[in-house]
Write a protein that holds these residues in place. Sequence first.
Motif, PDB file in Angstrom:
ATOM      1  N   LYS A 119       0.843  -1.197   0.000  1.00 22.27           N
ATOM      2  CA  LYS A 119       0.000   0.000   0.000  1.00 22.27           C
ATOM      3  C   LYS A 119       0.879   1.247   0.000  1.00 22.27           C
ATOM      4  O   LYS A 119       1.847   1.345   0.746  1.00 22.27           O
ATOM      5  N   PHE A 120       0.514   2.196  -0.875  1.00 19.37           N
ATOM      6  CA  PHE A 120       1.289   3.421  -1.032  1.00 19.37           C
ATOM      7  C   PHE A 120       0.365   4.637  -1.100  1.00 19.37           C
ATOM      8  O   PHE A 120      -0.837   4.520  -1.354  1.00 19.37           O
ATOM      9  N   GLU A 121       0.979   5.799  -0.938  1.00 15.94           N
ATOM     10  CA  GLU A 121       0.353   7.052  -1.331  1.00 15.94           C
ATOM     11  C   GLU A 121       0.784   7.313  -2.772  1.00 15.94           C
ATOM     12  O   GLU A 121       1.958   7.567  -3.039  1.00 15.94           O
ATOM     13  N   LEU A 169      13.435   7.640  -3.746  1.00 14.51           N
ATOM     14  CA  LEU A 169      13.274   8.799  -2.879  1.00 14.51           C
ATOM     15  C   LEU A 169      13.771   8.418  -1.491  1.00 14.51           C
ATOM     16  O   LEU A 169      13.388   7.374  -0.958  1.00 14.51           O
ATOM     17  N   LYS A 170      14.650   9.244  -0.917  1.00 14.07           N
ATOM     18  CA  LYS A 170      15.231   8.930   0.387  1.00 14.07           C
ATOM     19  C   LYS A 170      14.964  10.057   1.374  1.00 14.07           C
ATOM     20  O   LYS A 170      14.943  11.225   1.008  1.00 14.07           O
ATOM     21  N   LEU A 193       5.213   6.745  -5.794  1.00  7.23           N
ATOM     22  CA  LEU A 193       4.707   5.844  -4.769  1.00  7.23           C
ATOM     23  C   LEU A 193       5.470   6.154  -3.490  1.00  7.23           C
ATOM     24  O   LEU A 193       6.679   5.936  -3.415  1.00  7.23           O
ATOM     25  N   ARG A 194       4.756   6.680  -2.493  1.00  4.91           N
ATOM     26  CA  ARG A 194       5.416   7.060  -1.237  1.00  4.91           C
ATOM     27  C   ARG A 194       4.987   6.103  -0.124  1.00  4.91           C
ATOM     28  O   ARG A 194       3.815   5.749  -0.002  1.00  4.91           O
ATOM     29  N   ASN A 195       5.990   5.674   0.661  1.00  2.00           N
ATOM     30  CA  ASN A 195       5.719   4.752   1.760  1.00  2.00           C
ATOM     31  C   ASN A 195       4.732   5.353   2.751  1.00  2.00           C
ATOM     32  O   ASN A 195       4.751   6.554   3.020  1.00  2.00           O
ATOM     33  N   SER A 205       6.441  -1.575   2.286  1.00  2.30           N
ATOM     34  CA  SER A 205       6.643  -0.767   1.088  1.00  2.30           C
ATOM     35  C   SER A 205       8.100  -0.778   0.645  1.00  2.30           C
ATOM     36  O   SER A 205       8.408  -0.825  -0.547  1.00  2.30           O
ATOM     37  N   THR A 206       9.014  -0.753   1.615  1.00  3.30           N
ATOM     38  CA  THR A 206      10.446  -0.758   1.294  1.00  3.30           C
ATOM     39  C   THR A 206      10.842  -2.055   0.602  1.00  3.30           C
ATOM     40  O   THR A 206      11.587  -2.047  -0.382  1.00  3.30           O
TER      41      THR A 206
END
Length: 232
Positions: A119-121, A169-170, A193-195, A205-206
Amino acid sequence: MNISGKPLKKLIRSKSGLKIVTANDEDKSPFVQQEPEWIPDCEVMFCTKCHMKFGFTRRRHHCRRCGLIFCSSCCNAKLQLPRMCFFDPVRICDLCTSVTNEENEFFKYQLRTLLIGSKFEYSTVDCSKSPKFSSICICKLSPDHRYLIFDEPEINPVSLNSILSLKLLKGSDEDICGIDVEHISEHREVFRLRNLGDPNELVSSTDWISSLLSAFVLFLKGKSEEDAYIVG
């Protein structure tokens, strides 16, 4: 075939053994590799690795992954080869053993992770062509391994073949917090896709993003580096 459904499979026999393949070529996984052409026995007098001469007691053996000819000592491993859809372990040479084990790790772990999904944003990044869109959704790999699919009806499936680049993205602690995916639809588009911080009932997510990177590296082997790339 609907991309959310499982492709039909059939059992066939090749010169190397039994294989389970898709009934239709258009449903074939992009991670599948064709069997190599075997070098004719008469063209090779020495083992490809140790260079010992073949004779009555030193027989020729073909590696099922590369198609080259080796003696039994240099081609003695029997490994699963899901990239070529073999049902049983097949003979692999010493030179191909390491890469075969790496690929098998992908099929056993990373590919399963992608199929489960996470699941992501989700959000659009390039808004020059349309208004910004965002949603909380599940992203996973389709059963035929050809698309990224979403449980949000407004988000269209994305073909792996259309992906141009992946950009990690970090956060400030250098941990992975998301990924930007550039792909071609009607034009070049980027989605993010953001955690999510909350616990995930699927896979983390990672882990899912790391598995996507592994899939893309494997997929890149069939594309030129000019066509696709990863930014880390």
